[in-house]
Write an enzyme that holds these catalytic residues in place. Structure first.
Site, PDB file in Angstrom:
ATOM      1  N   VAL A   1       0.818  -1.231   0.000  1.00 45.22           N
ATOM      2  CA  VAL A   1       0.000   0.000   0.000  1.00 45.22           C
ATOM      3  C   VAL A   1       0.843   1.269   0.000  1.00 45.22           C
ATOM      4  O   VAL A   1       0.311   2.361  -0.214  1.00 45.22           O
ATOM      5  CB  VAL A   1      -1.013   0.036   1.177  1.00 45.22           C
TER       6      VAL A   1
ATOM      7  N   SER B   1      -7.488   3.872  15.378  1.00 45.78           N
ATOM      8  CA  SER B   1      -6.999   3.228  16.612  1.00 45.78           C
ATOM      9  C   SER B   1      -7.304   4.151  17.783  1.00 45.78           C
ATOM     10  O   SER B   1      -7.335   5.384  17.631  1.00 45.78           O
ATOM     11  CB  SER B   1      -5.487   3.017  16.547  1.00 45.78           C
TER      12      SER B   1
ATOM     13  N   TYR C   1       2.854   6.264  14.994  1.00 46.33           N
ATOM     14  CA  TYR C   1       1.615   5.488  14.792  1.00 46.33           C
ATOM     15  C   TYR C   1       0.402   6.295  15.254  1.00 46.33           C
ATOM     16  O   TYR C   1      -0.608   6.390  14.545  1.00 46.33           O
ATOM     17  CB  TYR C   1       1.714   4.178  15.573  1.00 46.33           C
ATOM     18  N   ALA C   2       0.494   6.891  16.432  1.00 48.02           N
ATOM     19  CA  ALA C   2      -0.631   7.669  16.957  1.00 48.02           C
ATOM     20  C   ALA C   2      -0.930   8.866  16.051  1.00 48.02           C
ATOM     21  O   ALA C   2      -2.096   9.193  15.789  1.00 48.02           O
ATOM     22  CB  ALA C   2      -0.328   8.132  18.380  1.00 48.02           C
TER      23      ALA C   2
ATOM     24  N   ALA D   1      -0.321   9.068  12.835  1.00 48.08           N
ATOM     25  CA  ALA D   1      -0.917   8.566  11.583  1.00 48.08           C
ATOM     26  C   ALA D   1      -2.393   8.223  11.794  1.00 48.08           C
ATOM     27  O   ALA D   1      -3.246   8.554  10.963  1.00 48.08           O
ATOM     28  CB  ALA D   1      -0.152   7.341  11.098  1.00 48.08           C
ATOM     29  N   LYS D   2      -2.703   7.574  12.906  1.00 46.16           N
ATOM     30  CA  LYS D   2      -4.091   7.154  13.130  1.00 46.16           C
ATOM     31  C   LYS D   2      -4.990   8.365  13.435  1.00 46.16           C
ATOM     32  O   LYS D   2      -6.164   8.374  13.057  1.00 46.16           O
ATOM     33  CB  LYS D   2      -4.158   6.119  14.248  1.00 46.16           C
TER      34      LYS D   2
ATOM     35  N   ILE E   1      -6.543  -5.225  20.556  1.00 52.35           N
ATOM     36  CA  ILE E   1      -7.172  -6.416  19.992  1.00 52.35           C
ATOM     37  C   ILE E   1      -6.113  -7.518  19.926  1.00 52.35           C
ATOM     38  O   ILE E   1      -4.961  -7.251  19.547  1.00 52.35           O
ATOM     39  CB  ILE E   1      -7.718  -6.114  18.564  1.00 52.35           C
TER      40      ILE E   1
ATOM     41  N   GLU F   1     -18.486   9.235  10.831  1.00 48.56           N
ATOM     42  CA  GLU F   1     -18.485   8.857  12.250  1.00 48.56           C
ATOM     43  C   GLU F   1     -17.334   7.908  12.571  1.00 48.56           C
ATOM     44  O   GLU F   1     -16.700   7.336  11.680  1.00 48.56           O
ATOM     45  CB  GLU F   1     -19.813   8.186  12.617  1.00 48.56           C
ATOM     46  N   THR F   2     -17.107   7.750  13.851  1.00 46.42           N
ATOM     47  CA  THR F   2     -16.109   6.796  14.339  1.00 46.42           C
ATOM     48  C   THR F   2     -16.791   5.838  15.295  1.00 46.42           C
ATOM     49  O   THR F   2     -17.478   6.270  16.223  1.00 46.42           O
ATOM     50  CB  THR F   2     -14.980   7.525  15.091  1.00 46.42           C
TER      51      THR F   2
HETATM   52  N1  LIG Z   1      -4.461  -5.187  16.970  1.00 40.79           N
HETATM   53  C1  LIG Z   1      -4.777  -4.040  17.586  1.00 40.79           C
HETATM   54  O1  LIG Z   1      -4.804  -3.953  18.829  1.00 40.79           O
HETATM   55  C2  LIG Z   1      -5.149  -2.823  16.784  1.00 40.79           C
HETATM   56  C3  LIG Z   1      -5.598  -1.704  17.495  1.00 40.79           C
HETATM   57  C4  LIG Z   1      -5.947  -0.551  16.793  1.00 40.79           C
HETATM   58  C5  LIG Z   1      -5.858  -0.534  15.414  1.00 40.79           C
HETATM   59  N2  LIG Z   1      -5.414  -1.635  14.754  1.00 40.79           N
HETATM   60  C6  LIG Z   1      -5.322  -1.553  13.300  1.00 40.79           C
HETATM   61  O2  LIG Z   1      -5.998  -2.643  12.708  1.00 40.79           O
HETATM   62  C7  LIG Z   1      -5.396  -2.925  11.446  1.00 40.79           C
HETATM   63  C8  LIG Z   1      -5.082  -4.404  11.354  1.00 40.79           C
HETATM   64  O3  LIG Z   1      -4.151  -4.731  12.384  1.00 40.79           O
HETATM   65  P1  LIG Z   1      -3.968  -6.221  12.952  1.00 40.79           P
HETATM   66  O4  LIG Z   1      -4.105  -6.158  14.412  1.00 40.79           O
HETATM   67  O5  LIG Z   1      -4.788  -7.181  12.180  1.00 40.79           O
HETATM   68  O6  LIG Z   1      -2.409  -6.425  12.660  1.00 40.79           O
HETATM   69  P2  LIG Z   1      -1.664  -7.560  11.828  1.00 40.79           P
HETATM   70  O7  LIG Z   1      -0.227  -7.270  11.996  1.00 40.79           O
HETATM   71  O8  LIG Z   1      -2.180  -8.890  12.191  1.00 40.79           O
HETATM   72  O9  LIG Z   1      -2.118  -7.249  10.319  1.00 40.79           O
HETATM   73  C9  LIG Z   1      -1.644  -6.138   9.605  1.00 40.79           C
HETATM   74  C10 LIG Z   1      -1.553  -6.566   8.152  1.00 40.79           C
HETATM   75  O10 LIG Z   1      -1.156  -5.422   7.359  1.00 40.79           O
HETATM   76  C11 LIG Z   1      -0.243  -5.898   6.395  1.00 40.79           C
HETATM   77  N3  LIG Z   1       0.619  -4.822   5.899  1.00 40.79           N
HETATM   78  C12 LIG Z   1       1.558  -4.128   6.587  1.00 40.79           C
HETATM   79  N4  LIG Z   1       2.200  -3.285   5.784  1.00 40.79           N
HETATM   80  C13 LIG Z   1       1.642  -3.421   4.550  1.00 40.79           C
HETATM   81  C14 LIG Z   1       1.885  -2.835   3.295  1.00 40.79           C
HETATM   82  N5  LIG Z   1       2.862  -1.912   3.126  1.00 40.79           N
HETATM   83  N6  LIG Z   1       1.115  -3.207   2.251  1.00 40.79           N
HETATM   84  C15 LIG Z   1       0.159  -4.143   2.404  1.00 40.79           C
HETATM   85  N7  LIG Z   1      -0.116  -4.747   3.567  1.00 40.79           N
HETATM   86  C16 LIG Z   1       0.632  -4.405   4.627  1.00 40.79           C
HETATM   87  C17 LIG Z   1       0.571  -6.974   7.111  1.00 40.79           C
HETATM   88  O11 LIG Z   1       1.233  -7.837   6.198  1.00 40.79           O
HETATM   89  C18 LIG Z   1      -0.502  -7.666   7.929  1.00 40.79           C
HETATM   90  O12 LIG Z   1      -1.088  -8.761   7.239  1.00 40.79           O
HETATM   91  C19 LIG Z   1      -4.168  -2.019  11.341  1.00 40.79           C
HETATM   92  O13 LIG Z   1      -4.503  -0.859  10.574  1.00 40.79           O
HETATM   93  C20 LIG Z   1      -3.913  -1.635  12.770  1.00 40.79           C
HETATM   94  O14 LIG Z   1      -3.208  -0.412  12.899  1.00 40.79           O
HETATM   95  C21 LIG Z   1      -5.053  -2.777  15.398  1.00 40.79           C
END
Ligand SMILES: NC(=O)c1ccc[n+]([C@@H]2O[C@H](COP(=O)([O-])OP(=O)(O)OC[C@H]3O[C@@H](n4cnc5c(N)ncnc54)[C@H](O)[C@@H]3O)[C@@H](O)[C@H]2O)c1
Length: 245
Positions: free
Chosen positions: A62, A138, A151-152, A154-155, A184, A233-234
């Site tokens: 991406v 997030s 990260y914070a 960006a989100k 999560i 909305e969020t």
């Molecule tokens: N797990 C949590 O607690 C949590 C909390 C808040 C937000 N999120 C967000 O949820 C989303 C999914 O996270 P997750 O917990 O499933 O993590 P995860 O690490 O299991 O999955 C993230 C996926 O994104 C893919 N990815 C990373 N860089 C990429 C790139 N350049 N191009 C394409 N794919 C890419 C990875 O290969 C991976 O499969 C993310 O946006 C994360 O920031 C997660």
């Protein structure tokens, strides 16, 4: 009750914990889908649809605009339209401000923020009235996250990006909302839980980690016609963690 038959989902980060849960739930709701990740999530795609007619997998980075455009072109070639976009790919590196390198900053924003924009931008010309974008933010984007300032940031930007496109796209009948997960139980938070897991659970009124399926449910709601009057909305999915911040 939610029937997405005939609708096409484009999902990035589909191989991850939350992404694969979204793919499974949307498949149960009948959606066709293009699953994208850095390596094509082919095993998941075959598990969800052994015929290969309703579910396809592609490799997509991406952070690479050309790769994103190729991924969207593949979705359109296979399914001829895009109805739902979930730019879910993300990374959660550790880096405090002191010692933050330009490269670390840029790489984190490139995936979490630029990637979200690039996927939405590329899909948009193929979306029409009734379309829905659900971004993944997030709790860090609302209350910050020490040790993960990039990260914070960006989100937080994903949240304002989502509200902005909701406003821009409303005249075209396309909705945009964000799901904002708390902590999560996926591979992404293994390090965080090892470092301060007990404190996080103590701050979470429901006293547990969220499950990827619980995030997927919120995404499905916002993507569906049940949320047809919800845009900009969020939806927080965090066991009360944000409320207690
Ligand atoms: N797990 C949590 O607690 C949590 C909390 C808040 C937000 N999120 C967000 O949820 C989303 C999914 O996270 P997750 O917990 O499933 O993590 P995860 O690490 O299991 O999955 C993230 C996926 O994104 C893919 N990815 C990373 N860089 C990429 C790139 N350049 N191009 C394409 N794919 C890419 C990875 O290969 C991976 O499969 C993310 O946006 C994360 O920031 C997660």
């Amino acid at each position: 009750m939610i029937d997405l038959s005939g609708r096409t989902l484009v999902l990035t980060g589909a191989a991850g914990g939350i992404g694969s849960a979204i793919a499974r739930l949307f498949r149960r709701a009948g959606a066709r889908m293009l699953l994208a990740d850095r390596a094509a999530p082919a095993t998941l795609a075959v598990a969800l649809d052994p015929t290969g007619e309703q579910v396809a997998a592609v490799a997509c980075d991406v952070t690479d605009t050309a790769s994103v455009q190729d991924m969207v072109a593949e979705a359109v070639a296979r399914f001829s339209r895009i109805d739902i976009v979930v730019p879910n790919a993300g990374v959660f590196p550790d880096a405090a401000l002191e010692g933050m390198t330009d490269t670390a900053w840029r790489e984190c924003l490139a995936v979490n923020l630029d990637g979200t924009m690039a996927v939405c931008r590329a899909a948009l010309p193929h979306m029409g009235h009734g379309g829905s974008i659900v971004t993944i933010a997030s709790v860090a984007g609302h209350r910050g996250s020490r040790g993960h300032v990039h990260y914070a940031a960006a989100k937080g930007a994903v949240l304002s990006f989502t509200r902005s496109i909701a406003s821009e796209l409303a005249p075209r009948g396309i909705r945009a909302n964000a799901v904002s997960p708390g902590v999560i139980g996926t591979a992404m938070v293994t390090g965080l839980m090892a470092e301060r897991g007990e404190a996080i659970l103590a701050q979470t009124p429901l006293r547990r980690l969220g499950r990827a399926e619980e995030v997927a449910g919120a995404v499905l709601f916002l993507a569906s016609d049940l949320a047809s009057f919800v845009t900009g909305e969020t939806l927080h999915v965090n066991g009360g963690l944000y409320m207690h911040s």
